[in-house]
Design a protein around this motif. Sequence first.
Motif, mmCIF file in Angstrom:
data_model
loop_
_atom_site.group_PDB
_atom_site.id
_atom_site.type_symbol
_atom_site.label_atom_id
_atom_site.label_comp_id
_atom_site.label_asym_id
_atom_site.label_seq_id
_atom_site.Cartn_x
_atom_site.Cartn_y
_atom_site.Cartn_z
ATOM 1 N N MET A 1 -8.065 -4.679 -7.696
ATOM 2 C CA MET A 1 -7.265 -3.695 -8.414
ATOM 3 C C MET A 1 -6.359 -2.945 -7.449
ATOM 4 S SD MET A 1 -8.510 -0.613 -10.958
ATOM 5 C CE MET A 1 -9.083 -1.773 -12.191
ATOM 6 N N ILE A 2 -5.122 -2.672 -7.891
ATOM 7 C CA ILE A 2 -4.168 -1.953 -7.053
ATOM 8 C C ILE A 2 -4.660 -0.528 -6.808
ATOM 9 C CG2 ILE A 2 -1.767 -1.223 -6.827
ATOM 10 C CD1 ILE A 2 -2.180 -4.232 -6.871
ATOM 11 N N ARG A 3 -4.542 -0.072 -5.555
ATOM 12 C CA ARG A 3 -4.979 1.278 -5.210
ATOM 13 C C ARG A 3 -3.842 2.084 -4.596
ATOM 14 N NH1 ARG A 3 -10.503 0.149 -1.782
ATOM 15 N NH2 ARG A 3 -11.729 -0.907 -3.412
ATOM 16 N N SER A 4 -3.822 3.338 -4.939
ATOM 17 C CA SER A 4 -2.936 4.279 -4.257
ATOM 18 C C SER A 4 -3.602 4.702 -2.947
ATOM 19 C CB SER A 4 -2.691 5.495 -5.146
ATOM 20 O OG SER A 4 -2.070 6.538 -4.419
ATOM 21 N N MET A 5 -2.807 5.252 -2.029
ATOM 22 C CA MET A 5 -3.383 5.777 -0.791
ATOM 23 C C MET A 5 -3.693 7.266 -0.887
ATOM 24 S SD MET A 5 -1.655 3.952 2.532
ATOM 25 C CE MET A 5 0.049 3.937 2.002
ATOM 26 N N THR A 6 -3.242 7.925 -1.948
ATOM 27 C CA THR A 6 -3.483 9.360 -2.099
ATOM 28 C C THR A 6 -4.615 9.581 -3.087
ATOM 29 O OG1 THR A 6 -1.802 9.507 -3.837
ATOM 30 C CG2 THR A 6 -1.092 9.931 -1.579
ATOM 31 N N ALA A 7 -5.593 10.378 -2.705
ATOM 32 C CA ALA A 7 -6.723 10.660 -3.588
ATOM 33 C C ALA A 7 -7.540 11.801 -3.007
ATOM 34 C CB ALA A 7 -7.597 9.419 -3.773
ATOM 35 N N PHE A 8 -8.416 12.353 -3.864
ATOM 36 C CA PHE A 8 -9.353 13.392 -3.427
ATOM 37 C C PHE A 8 -10.644 13.205 -4.202
ATOM 38 C CE2 PHE A 8 -11.505 17.377 -4.333
ATOM 39 C CZ PHE A 8 -11.735 17.861 -3.050
ATOM 40 N N ALA A 9 -11.755 13.404 -3.528
ATOM 41 C CA ALA A 9 -13.062 13.344 -4.194
ATOM 42 C C ALA A 9 -14.054 14.146 -3.366
ATOM 43 C CB ALA A 9 -13.536 11.903 -4.359
ATOM 44 N N GLY A 10 -15.068 14.645 -4.048
ATOM 45 C CA GLY A 10 -16.097 15.406 -3.352
ATOM 46 C C GLY A 10 -17.440 15.250 -4.036
ATOM 47 N N ALA A 11 -18.486 15.538 -3.293
ATOM 48 C CA ALA A 11 -19.840 15.490 -3.836
ATOM 49 C C ALA A 11 -20.696 16.455 -3.033
ATOM 50 C CB ALA A 11 -20.405 14.074 -3.760
ATOM 51 N N GLU A 12 -21.691 17.048 -3.698
ATOM 52 C CA GLU A 12 -22.600 17.939 -2.988
ATOM 53 C C GLU A 12 -23.994 17.838 -3.583
ATOM 54 O OE1 GLU A 12 -22.395 22.261 -3.619
ATOM 55 O OE2 GLU A 12 -20.603 21.840 -4.812
ATOM 56 N N GLU A 227 6.758 -13.558 -7.319
ATOM 57 C CA GLU A 227 5.843 -13.260 -6.217
ATOM 58 C C GLU A 227 5.290 -11.837 -6.337
ATOM 59 O OE1 GLU A 227 3.637 -13.733 -2.741
ATOM 60 O OE2 GLU A 227 4.658 -15.208 -3.998
ATOM 61 N N ALA A 228 6.148 -10.883 -6.699
ATOM 62 C CA ALA A 228 5.709 -9.494 -6.849
ATOM 63 C C ALA A 228 4.688 -9.366 -7.976
ATOM 64 C CB ALA A 228 6.908 -8.593 -7.114
ATOM 65 N N ARG A 229 4.932 -10.052 -9.081
ATOM 66 C CA ARG A 229 3.984 -9.996 -10.199
ATOM 67 C C ARG A 229 2.643 -10.614 -9.821
ATOM 68 N NH1 ARG A 229 8.405 -11.539 -14.904
ATOM 69 N NH2 ARG A 229 8.894 -9.377 -15.497
ATOM 70 N N GLN A 230 2.697 -11.704 -9.103
ATOM 71 C CA GLN A 230 1.461 -12.338 -8.655
ATOM 72 C C GLN A 230 0.703 -11.431 -7.698
ATOM 73 O OE1 GLN A 230 2.031 -16.225 -6.959
ATOM 74 N NE2 GLN A 230 -0.109 -16.457 -6.356
ATOM 75 N N THR A 231 1.429 -10.750 -6.818
ATOM 76 C CA THR A 231 0.808 -9.834 -5.872
ATOM 77 C C THR A 231 0.140 -8.673 -6.601
ATOM 78 O OG1 THR A 231 2.453 -10.400 -4.178
ATOM 79 C CG2 THR A 231 1.220 -8.355 -3.866
ATOM 80 N N LEU A 232 0.803 -8.139 -7.619
ATOM 81 C CA LEU A 232 0.248 -7.020 -8.382
ATOM 82 C C LEU A 232 -1.005 -7.423 -9.161
ATOM 83 C CD1 LEU A 232 3.513 -5.372 -9.758
ATOM 84 C CD2 LEU A 232 1.919 -4.367 -8.115
ATOM 85 N N ALA A 233 -1.186 -8.711 -9.367
ATOM 86 C CA ALA A 233 -2.341 -9.185 -10.132
ATOM 87 C C ALA A 233 -3.560 -9.446 -9.262
ATOM 88 C CB ALA A 233 -1.979 -10.466 -10.890
ATOM 89 N N THR A 234 -3.429 -9.307 -7.941
ATOM 90 C CA THR A 234 -4.550 -9.571 -7.041
ATOM 91 C C THR A 234 -5.421 -8.329 -6.867
ATOM 92 O OG1 THR A 234 -3.338 -8.933 -5.028
ATOM 93 C CG2 THR A 234 -3.118 -11.218 -5.789
ATOM 94 N N ARG A 240 1.468 -3.636 2.074
ATOM 95 C CA ARG A 240 2.320 -4.241 3.096
ATOM 96 C C ARG A 240 3.099 -5.422 2.532
ATOM 97 N NH1 ARG A 240 -2.363 -3.220 6.417
ATOM 98 N NH2 ARG A 240 -1.950 -1.600 7.951
ATOM 99 N N ARG A 241 2.436 -6.239 1.711
ATOM 100 C CA ARG A 241 3.104 -7.407 1.126
ATOM 101 C C ARG A 241 4.257 -6.977 0.232
ATOM 102 N NH1 ARG A 241 4.945 -12.350 1.688
ATOM 103 N NH2 ARG A 241 5.115 -13.465 -0.276
ATOM 104 N N LEU A 242 4.028 -5.979 -0.595
ATOM 105 C CA LEU A 242 5.082 -5.510 -1.490
ATOM 106 C C LEU A 242 6.208 -4.834 -0.711
ATOM 107 C CD1 LEU A 242 3.024 -4.103 -4.507
ATOM 108 C CD2 LEU A 242 4.447 -6.159 -4.453
ATOM 109 N N ASP A 243 5.871 -4.158 0.370
ATOM 110 C CA ASP A 243 6.901 -3.530 1.189
ATOM 111 C C ASP A 243 7.835 -4.588 1.768
ATOM 112 O OD1 ASP A 243 8.063 -1.195 2.427
ATOM 113 O OD2 ASP A 243 7.221 -1.890 4.320
#
Length: 287
Positions: A1-12, A227-234, A240-243
């Motif tokens: 699944m495609i992931r963003s590089m920005t995120a936040f999470a916490g646990a305690e 190629e871009a559509r195939q990459t998005l489906a992986t 880096r590939r999409l860049d």
Amino acid sequence: MIRSMTAFAGAESETAHGNLSIELRSVNHRYLELSPRLPDDLRSFEPRLRETLTARLSRGKVDINIRLKSAATRSASLDVDEALLDRLADKAKLLGNRFPGMSIDFTSLLNWPGVLCEPSADSDGLHAVAAELLDQALGEFIAAREREGERLAGFLRDRLQGIEAIVASVREHLPDARDAARARLDLRLAEIKQPVDPGRIEQEIVLQLQRMDVDEELDRLASHIAEARQTLATDDAVGRRLDFLMQEFNREANTLGSKAADPRTTKAAVELKVLIEQMREQVQNLE
């Protein structure tokens, strides 16, 4: 699944050692960069933490904050070293004759190194709790990245559909553009007063039409779209590939603009560059 590089999470969690909390926060970065901040009791946990994150993340600047608030029973403990107190008392008696006015403050005595015994933390047990809590926080962190990544993937798919529509429109009007270019060349040649070799005229026309031929650029754009559509489906990290693909898209759009023989193709090239730039900006956010 495609992931963003920005995120936040916490646990305690409340543990026998106190309140343990973990926060993960990340922003865009070319590579994976980990910046952990750990309490003294968990300094030796850092190698395990790095190994866990490196195994499940590939890009982004990740800040990791781990906090341990000691349990009240631990911090309020008044266990003292009786033997040390006896030695201090004996020393006070010996010095009492020299310093008759000497007084001993109880709280100052407790602050004497080694008098108040802090119960030692169970390092292995604390590490086990921290590892469990890290897995929980990391699971939520990755889930947040995936949710944002899916939103970005939808944005990119929409732009790819737009690029595909522009390519189709250029293909559709390309025969008319060629006919118009041929007519312009014929008109210019007709204005020449001196006799001209017909074979040379035909050769010049062919050369001019070849310079304006954009079939190859359109084919490559179609290939990049696939190629871009195939990459998005992986399920792999695709940033880096999409860049790289965005650079290829932009190269074809520039060539299409430079070869444009009519206003419609020029407009199409500009619209392509707008869509490609929008994609490029969002691709920078992908892991």
